[in-house]
Structure formats: structure tokens, C-alpha cells
Design a protein around this motif. Structure first.
Motif, short mmCIF file in Angstrom:
data_model
loop_
_atom_site.label_atom_id
_atom_site.label_comp_id
_atom_site.label_asym_id
_atom_site.label_seq_id
_atom_site.Cartn_x
_atom_site.Cartn_y
_atom_site.Cartn_z
N PRO A 16 7.35 5.33 4.69
CA PRO A 16 8.31 5.63 3.62
C PRO A 16 8.06 7.02 3.05
N PRO A 17 9.04 7.91 3.11
CA PRO A 17 8.81 9.29 2.66
C PRO A 17 8.54 9.41 1.16
N GLU A 18 8.93 8.42 0.40
CA GLU A 18 8.76 8.49 -1.05
C GLU A 18 7.38 8.05 -1.53
N ALA A 19 6.51 7.60 -0.62
CA ALA A 19 5.20 7.07 -1.02
C ALA A 19 4.29 8.16 -1.58
N ASP A 20 3.63 7.85 -2.70
CA ASP A 20 2.64 8.73 -3.30
C ASP A 20 1.28 8.56 -2.63
N VAL A 21 0.99 7.34 -2.20
CA VAL A 21 -0.26 6.98 -1.55
C VAL A 21 0.10 6.16 -0.32
N VAL A 22 -0.52 6.46 0.84
CA VAL A 22 -0.26 5.70 2.06
C VAL A 22 -1.58 5.17 2.60
N LEU A 23 -1.63 3.85 2.78
CA LEU A 23 -2.80 3.21 3.40
C LEU A 23 -2.49 3.02 4.88
N ASP A 24 -3.31 3.59 5.74
CA ASP A 24 -3.13 3.49 7.18
C ASP A 24 -4.11 2.45 7.71
N LEU A 25 -3.58 1.28 8.05
CA LEU A 25 -4.41 0.15 8.45
C LEU A 25 -4.49 0.00 9.97
N ARG A 26 -4.00 0.97 10.72
CA ARG A 26 -3.90 0.83 12.17
C ARG A 26 -5.23 0.87 12.89
N ARG A 27 -6.12 1.74 12.58
CA ARG A 27 -7.29 1.97 13.42
C ARG A 27 -8.53 1.15 13.01
N ALA A 28 -8.81 1.12 11.74
CA ALA A 28 -10.10 0.59 11.30
C ALA A 28 -10.12 -0.92 11.11
N PHE A 29 -8.97 -1.56 11.13
CA PHE A 29 -8.94 -2.98 10.77
C PHE A 29 -8.34 -3.84 11.89
N ARG A 30 -8.91 -5.01 12.09
CA ARG A 30 -8.53 -5.93 13.16
C ARG A 30 -7.01 -6.18 13.16
N ASP A 31 -6.42 -6.08 14.34
CA ASP A 31 -4.98 -6.24 14.49
C ASP A 31 -4.65 -7.65 14.98
N PRO A 32 -4.04 -8.49 14.14
CA PRO A 32 -3.67 -9.84 14.57
C PRO A 32 -2.71 -9.85 15.76
N HIS A 33 -1.99 -8.77 15.95
CA HIS A 33 -1.05 -8.66 17.07
C HIS A 33 -1.74 -8.85 18.42
N THR A 34 -3.01 -8.47 18.51
CA THR A 34 -3.72 -8.56 19.79
C THR A 34 -4.09 -10.00 20.15
N ASP A 35 -3.98 -10.91 19.22
CA ASP A 35 -4.27 -12.33 19.47
C ASP A 35 -2.93 -13.04 19.72
N PRO A 36 -2.73 -13.57 20.93
CA PRO A 36 -1.44 -14.23 21.23
C PRO A 36 -1.06 -15.33 20.24
N ARG A 37 -2.05 -15.99 19.63
CA ARG A 37 -1.74 -17.05 18.65
C ARG A 37 -1.07 -16.49 17.40
N MET A 38 -1.33 -15.22 17.09
CA MET A 38 -0.81 -14.64 15.85
C MET A 38 0.31 -13.62 16.06
N ARG A 39 0.56 -13.24 17.28
CA ARG A 39 1.51 -12.16 17.55
C ARG A 39 2.87 -12.39 16.90
N GLU A 40 3.40 -13.57 16.99
CA GLU A 40 4.73 -13.86 16.45
C GLU A 40 4.68 -14.26 14.97
N LEU A 41 3.49 -14.42 14.42
CA LEU A 41 3.35 -14.75 13.00
C LEU A 41 3.49 -13.48 12.18
N THR A 42 3.41 -13.64 10.86
CA THR A 42 3.47 -12.48 9.97
C THR A 42 2.33 -12.57 8.95
N GLY A 43 2.24 -11.57 8.13
CA GLY A 43 1.24 -11.55 7.07
C GLY A 43 1.46 -12.61 6.01
N ARG A 44 2.53 -13.34 6.10
CA ARG A 44 2.80 -14.45 5.19
C ARG A 44 2.17 -15.76 5.67
N ASP A 45 1.72 -15.75 6.92
CA ASP A 45 1.09 -16.95 7.50
C ASP A 45 -0.40 -16.97 7.20
#
Length: 126
Positions: A16-45
């Protein structure tokens, strides 16, 4: 006290171009997408939330971000601050961190809105 808006998003869909602060969670934190059990889930699960919040460093990042927001909101002209919480697709890590950050800030008396901008988009292949 400043109004705070948190936008979860996927970097693959652009930050989002309007953000004052941006947290980049891509590299340092475990990606649930890589686990087939969680790929289709969301952060609400529950399984995704637990996985993200148990990843080393996430809770320290949340605490540091709360301190950063406090510093921003103490400024004399701070009316509104926008925080971007981003992961690759905007469906997993970014959602969990945005929701948890909002809860922590509300407990400190801030008015916080959360927008999960890319949550409804299809799972990305990365």
C-alpha cells in the motif's frame, strides 16, 4: 491520540503506497503456504495463527512495532498512522500479524481499524 489503520497485504500484489510503516514478513518468518495443509487456509484459521505466532521472532517484532507506533503517535502532528503488514500473497502471515498488532494497540487505548486487502484473492504460486 492518533487513529491507526493496519492494512495486511501481499507484496506480490504491491504494498500500500500510503503506509507510514511497512512490516515485511516474507523472509524471516515461517511461511504457512509451504505446508500443503495450510496453503488454502488464511490467517483467520487457528492452525495458521498458531504456526505464525510460534515462529521465532514474531512476538518480538510485534512488541517492537507497538513501541514504534507509540513513538509516532506521540508526535504533535500525528493524526493518523497507516501500518502495512505484508507477506508474499497477503493471506497468511500478514493477516495474523495485523490482527495481533491491532489487539495489542487497542489494549493500549488506540483506535485501530484493520483492512485485509488481499485476503480474498486466490492463493499465489511462489
Amino acid at each position: 491520540m492518533a487513529a491507526i489503520k493496519i492494512v495486511s497485504f501481499g507484496f506480490l500484489h504491491a504494498p500500500p503506497p500510503e503506509a507510514d510503516v511497512v512490516l515485511d514478513l516474507r523472509r524471516a518468518f515461517r511461511d504457512p503456504h509451504t505446508d500443503p495443509r495450510m496453503r488454502e487456509l488464511t490467517g483467520r484459521d487457528r492452525l495458521v495463527r498458531r504456526t505464525v505466532l510460534r515462529t521465532s521472532g514474531v512476538r518480538r517484532l510485534l512488541a517492537a512495532t507497538v513501541r514504534q507506533v507509540q513513538a509516532y503517535t506521540e508526535g504533535p502532528s500525528a493524526e493518523r498512522i497507516i501500518i502495512g503488514s505484508g507477506c508474499a500473497g497477503g493471506r497468511h502471515r500478514s493477516v495474523v500479524v495485523a490482527d495481533k498488532l491491532a489487539r495489542r494497540l487497542r489494549r493500549r487505548g488506540h483506535t485501530v481499524t484493520v483492512q485485509h486487502r488481499d485476503l480474498h484473492l486466490p492463493v499465489v504460486q511462489h
